[in-house]
Structures are given as structure tokens and as C-alpha cells.
Enzyme design. Sequence first.
Site, PDB file in Angstrom:
ATOM      1  N   LYS A   1       0.812  -1.223   0.000  1.00 34.06           N
ATOM      2  CA  LYS A   1       0.000   0.000   0.000  1.00 34.06           C
ATOM      3  C   LYS A   1       0.837   1.262   0.000  1.00 34.06           C
ATOM      4  O   LYS A   1       0.452   2.273  -0.577  1.00 34.06           O
ATOM      5  CB  LYS A   1      -0.959   0.010   1.200  1.00 34.06           C
ATOM      6  CG  LYS A   1      -2.088  -0.982   1.043  1.00 34.06           C
ATOM      7  CD  LYS A   1      -3.294  -0.589   1.867  1.00 34.06           C
ATOM      8  CE  LYS A   1      -4.474  -1.494   1.544  1.00 34.06           C
ATOM      9  NZ  LYS A   1      -5.597  -1.313   2.418  1.00 34.06           N
TER      10      LYS A   1
ATOM     11  N   LYS B   1      -4.758  -9.327  -6.366  1.00 31.87           N
ATOM     12  CA  LYS B   1      -6.019  -9.768  -5.740  1.00 31.87           C
ATOM     13  C   LYS B   1      -7.159  -8.811  -6.111  1.00 31.87           C
ATOM     14  O   LYS B   1      -6.902  -7.633  -6.392  1.00 31.87           O
ATOM     15  CB  LYS B   1      -5.875  -9.931  -4.229  1.00 31.87           C
ATOM     16  CG  LYS B   1      -5.653  -8.657  -3.488  1.00 31.87           C
ATOM     17  CD  LYS B   1      -5.779  -8.844  -1.989  1.00 31.87           C
ATOM     18  CE  LYS B   1      -5.726  -7.456  -1.387  1.00 31.87           C
ATOM     19  NZ  LYS B   1      -6.046  -7.286  -0.039  1.00 31.87           N
TER      20      LYS B   1
ATOM     21  N   LYS C   1     -10.896  -3.460  -3.498  1.00 29.51           N
ATOM     22  CA  LYS C   1     -11.755  -2.268  -3.534  1.00 29.51           C
ATOM     23  C   LYS C   1     -11.004  -1.107  -4.164  1.00 29.51           C
ATOM     24  O   LYS C   1     -11.593  -0.215  -4.748  1.00 29.51           O
ATOM     25  CB  LYS C   1     -12.110  -1.822  -2.107  1.00 29.51           C
ATOM     26  CG  LYS C   1     -12.879  -2.792  -1.275  1.00 29.51           C
ATOM     27  CD  LYS C   1     -13.242  -2.113   0.059  1.00 29.51           C
ATOM     28  CE  LYS C   1     -13.628  -3.118   1.123  1.00 29.51           C
ATOM     29  NZ  LYS C   1     -12.587  -3.395   2.104  1.00 29.51           N
TER      30      LYS C   1
HETATM   31  P1  TYM Z   1     -10.644  -5.747   3.930  1.00 27.43           P
HETATM   32  O1  TYM Z   1     -11.656  -4.707   4.176  1.00 27.43           O
HETATM   33  O2  TYM Z   1      -9.576  -5.470   2.937  1.00 27.43           O
HETATM   34  O3  TYM Z   1     -11.331  -7.095   3.506  1.00 27.43           O
HETATM   35  C1  TYM Z   1     -12.397  -7.631   4.265  1.00 27.43           C
HETATM   36  C2  TYM Z   1     -12.351  -9.151   4.230  1.00 27.43           C
HETATM   37  O4  TYM Z   1     -12.387  -9.597   2.874  1.00 27.43           O
HETATM   38  C3  TYM Z   1     -11.270 -10.431   2.611  1.00 27.43           C
HETATM   39  N1  TYM Z   1     -10.822 -10.177   1.226  1.00 27.43           N
HETATM   40  C4  TYM Z   1     -10.678 -11.127   0.311  1.00 27.43           C
HETATM   41  N2  TYM Z   1     -10.889 -12.467   0.360  1.00 27.43           N
HETATM   42  C5  TYM Z   1     -10.666 -13.162  -0.769  1.00 27.43           C
HETATM   43  N3  TYM Z   1     -10.232 -12.595  -1.940  1.00 27.43           N
HETATM   44  C6  TYM Z   1     -10.013 -11.265  -2.030  1.00 27.43           C
HETATM   45  N4  TYM Z   1      -9.616 -10.725  -3.173  1.00 27.43           N
HETATM   46  C7  TYM Z   1     -10.239 -10.476  -0.863  1.00 27.43           C
HETATM   47  N5  TYM Z   1     -10.129  -9.142  -0.611  1.00 27.43           N
HETATM   48  C8  TYM Z   1     -10.491  -8.984   0.684  1.00 27.43           C
HETATM   49  C9  TYM Z   1     -10.198  -9.992   3.608  1.00 27.43           C
HETATM   50  O5  TYM Z   1      -9.248 -10.995   3.844  1.00 27.43           O
HETATM   51  C10 TYM Z   1     -11.040  -9.699   4.826  1.00 27.43           C
HETATM   52  O6  TYM Z   1     -11.325 -10.878   5.540  1.00 27.43           O
HETATM   53  N6  TYM Z   1      -7.695  -5.185   7.895  1.00 27.43           N
HETATM   54  C11 TYM Z   1      -8.902  -5.815   7.420  1.00 27.43           C
HETATM   55  C12 TYM Z   1     -10.132  -5.389   8.195  1.00 27.43           C
HETATM   56  C13 TYM Z   1      -9.980  -5.588   9.664  1.00 27.43           C
HETATM   57  C14 TYM Z   1     -10.070  -6.818  10.359  1.00 27.43           C
HETATM   58  C15 TYM Z   1      -9.839  -6.483  11.721  1.00 27.43           C
HETATM   59  C16 TYM Z   1     -10.314  -8.144   9.982  1.00 27.43           C
HETATM   60  C17 TYM Z   1      -9.715  -4.589  10.557  1.00 27.43           C
HETATM   61  N7  TYM Z   1      -9.629  -5.140  11.792  1.00 27.43           N
HETATM   62  C18 TYM Z   1      -9.839  -7.463  12.708  1.00 27.43           C
HETATM   63  C19 TYM Z   1     -10.328  -9.101  10.978  1.00 27.43           C
HETATM   64  C20 TYM Z   1     -10.090  -8.776  12.312  1.00 27.43           C
HETATM   65  C21 TYM Z   1      -9.100  -5.425   5.962  1.00 27.43           C
HETATM   66  O7  TYM Z   1      -8.571  -4.458   5.503  1.00 27.43           O
HETATM   67  O8  TYM Z   1      -9.984  -6.213   5.296  1.00 27.43           O
END
Ligand code: TYM
Length: 335
Positions: A116, A199, A202
Site C-alpha cells: 500500500k 487480488k 476495492k
Molecule cells: P478488507 O476490508 O480489505 O477485507 C475484508 C475481508 O475480505 C477479505 N478479502 C478477500 N478475500 C478473498 N479474496 C479477495 N480478493 C479479498 N479481498 C479482501 C479480507 O481478507 C477480509 O477478511 N484489515 C482488514 C479489516 C480488519 C479486520 C480487523 C479483519 C480490521 N480489523 C480485525 C479481521 C479482524 C481489511 O482491511 O480487510
Amino acid sequence: MLGKTMSILVSGIQTSGSLHLGNYLGSIKNWVNIHKQYDSYLFLADLHSITVPQDPSFIRSCAYEVAAAYIASGISSDKATIFVQSSVPAHTELSWILSCVTSMGWLNRMTQFKDKAGKDKEKASLGLYSYPVLQAADVLLYKADIVPVGEDQKQHIELCRDIAAAFNRNVNKDYFNLPEPMIMKEGARIMSLRDGAQKMSKSDPSDNSRINLLDDQDTIYQKIKKSKTDSISEIYYDKENRPEVSNLFSIYAALSDRKIETIIDEFTGKTFSEFKSKLADLTVEVIGPISKEMRRILNSKDYLDNILSFGAEKANKIASQNIKEVKELVGFISL
Ligand code: TYM
């Protein structure tokens, strides 16, 4: 004293863009299946979303979209505590305390920061760098046992375990248990429809790289039709050498709850255009009803506000109790 009756599940999604098929298959779908078996805390990670510059009105509308996606996909607000991360101040309080037991060396190894921050790391915010500490606080604040996430978050959950162990060593007590990441076999890493090495995300500037949960039927058909494949007409799975094609099979498998090998057998001898057309049908069949329900819910913000304020109240209750214990353990005067 009452004993702990259910194991604790914690997870969240950033409020930083349209939710896509990767978010659904990598996390939400799993939550839907298991959240009732746990004491589940599912939040909208708005504090995480400001680690890169964002328009405030965009963050707010994304937060409603994420909340609507949880409910529309089948998360029960009676069973799970659904809340906005920033409405529970103990997340940031615990984050500070944990940052004091986290070494810079650990944070320097986080691949998401490297991706990032890009080439100009000096310009990246401190928040982007310390983001995994806040994530550890999110999880440990509720003393989570399991954290269902996609593959890309595995490193952050492993760091969370290291931070929990470091805290325990410092206070000389096994206060935090070490939470386990829970990662689905199919759907854990959905790749971009335009580039099998990236991947689905968003933040990808190309909307054609992802299927958004709010895409309409025609858009889904178009995006899948245009999705990148290769020049080999034969149908087979080879993740290394045919990443785009293999990704489409992974999506099919995850959407249909079947193994990739079964899907390959089914389509062997058929053309890619037949496969893509079936994949588009399946995507519309699964995403269509969620998208329709999301739109309906998004028209009723009061309904969402009620769920979120009820969730914040429940989350604050447990969080304030736990942060009090943590403060006592580190030696703060707590009155
Ligand atoms: P975020 O918002 O990027 O993604 C949310 C969830 O979606 C999963 N994900 C994916 N799974 C499969 N293929 C993909 N291309 C893909 N893109 C995203 C992510 O693995 C995630 O499970 N830091 C985290 C949010 C967060 C969090 C936490 C998660 C903040 N605090 C505590 C668990 C526990 C994040 O940015 O996810």
C-alpha cells in the site's frame, strides 16, 4: 461467576470502497455460515479506512454499504453484534497500549504496508504503518478465539498472536489467549478479473477488475465476458501458469460450494465462452438476491442506524470491561 459459554468470533471489513466478490467469498459467506455458533462481533472498520486519504462522505456511505451487505447476506443482528469500530473508543485505547509492546521489526515485515505504501514509504501515514496493531486491538479487545478472514489477512492475525504473547509476557499473566485465523479453502484469495497476479480489491482503479456486490445483472455478465483468459483453448487448472483461468475456476467452486476438480471435470471439452456464460449465471444467481436486499436496506437508514447503535452499546459494554482490566494490568490507576 458465570463461565464463558461460547467461543468468541471477531472480524471486520474496511469502509473504504465497494464490497466485491472477494470480500463475499473470502469472508462474509463464511460468517453467514458460522456466526450463530459463536459470540460474534462483526464491525465496520472505519478507523482503518482513514489510513489513506478518503472523502468523509464516501467513508460514511461505504459504512452503510458494508452494514447492508452483512444483513443482506444473512448475518442476524440478533445473533451477532454488528457495530461501527469508531463508536467503541476502547479499540484506539488498546491499540496504543499494544503498540508499546510491538517492535518496529515486526511491522517492517508486513507485506500489506509494503504494497500500500508503494515506492514512497516516507510519505505513507503513521496510521498505515501501525494499522496491524489496531487490527490486533480489534481482535484482542473481545478476547477472540477465532478470526475468519481471507488469505491476505493471515499475516496480520499471526502478528496479532505475537502481540498478544508479548503483552502476556510483559504483564506476567496469560491474559489474552492467542486467536486462530480461520481461512476458507475455496474463495480465500479471489484475484482481479483483469490480472491474475493481483487480488480483487476495492482500491483497484479498474472497475472491470472486480464484481461489486451492488453490480446489476448486465454489468456482471459484461465483466465476466470481458474477464481476461489466455490463448489456450483447452480447459484445465494451473494456478502458476494460467492464473486468470484458474481464478475463474476458483470463483465457480466457491460460489457453488464444490471442489475445483469437480468443476474442471464438468467443463472439460466445453468452450471458454460456455464456461463464462455458466459462471455469469451462477454469479447472478448468488449475488443478485444479496444485491437486491442491500438496495432495499440502504433505503432505510433508520433501520441500519438502530442495528448499529444497539451493536455499539453491546460492544462497548464488553470492551469497556476488558480495557479496564488491561489498564489495571499495565499499572494505570483505574478509578
Ligand atoms: P478488507 O476490508 O480489505 O477485507 C475484508 C475481508 O475480505 C477479505 N478479502 C478477500 N478475500 C478473498 N479474496 C479477495 N480478493 C479479498 N479481498 C479482501 C479480507 O481478507 C477480509 O477478511 N484489515 C482488514 C479489516 C480488519 C479486520 C480487523 C479483519 C480490521 N480489523 C480485525 C479481521 C479482524 C481489511 O482491511 O480487510
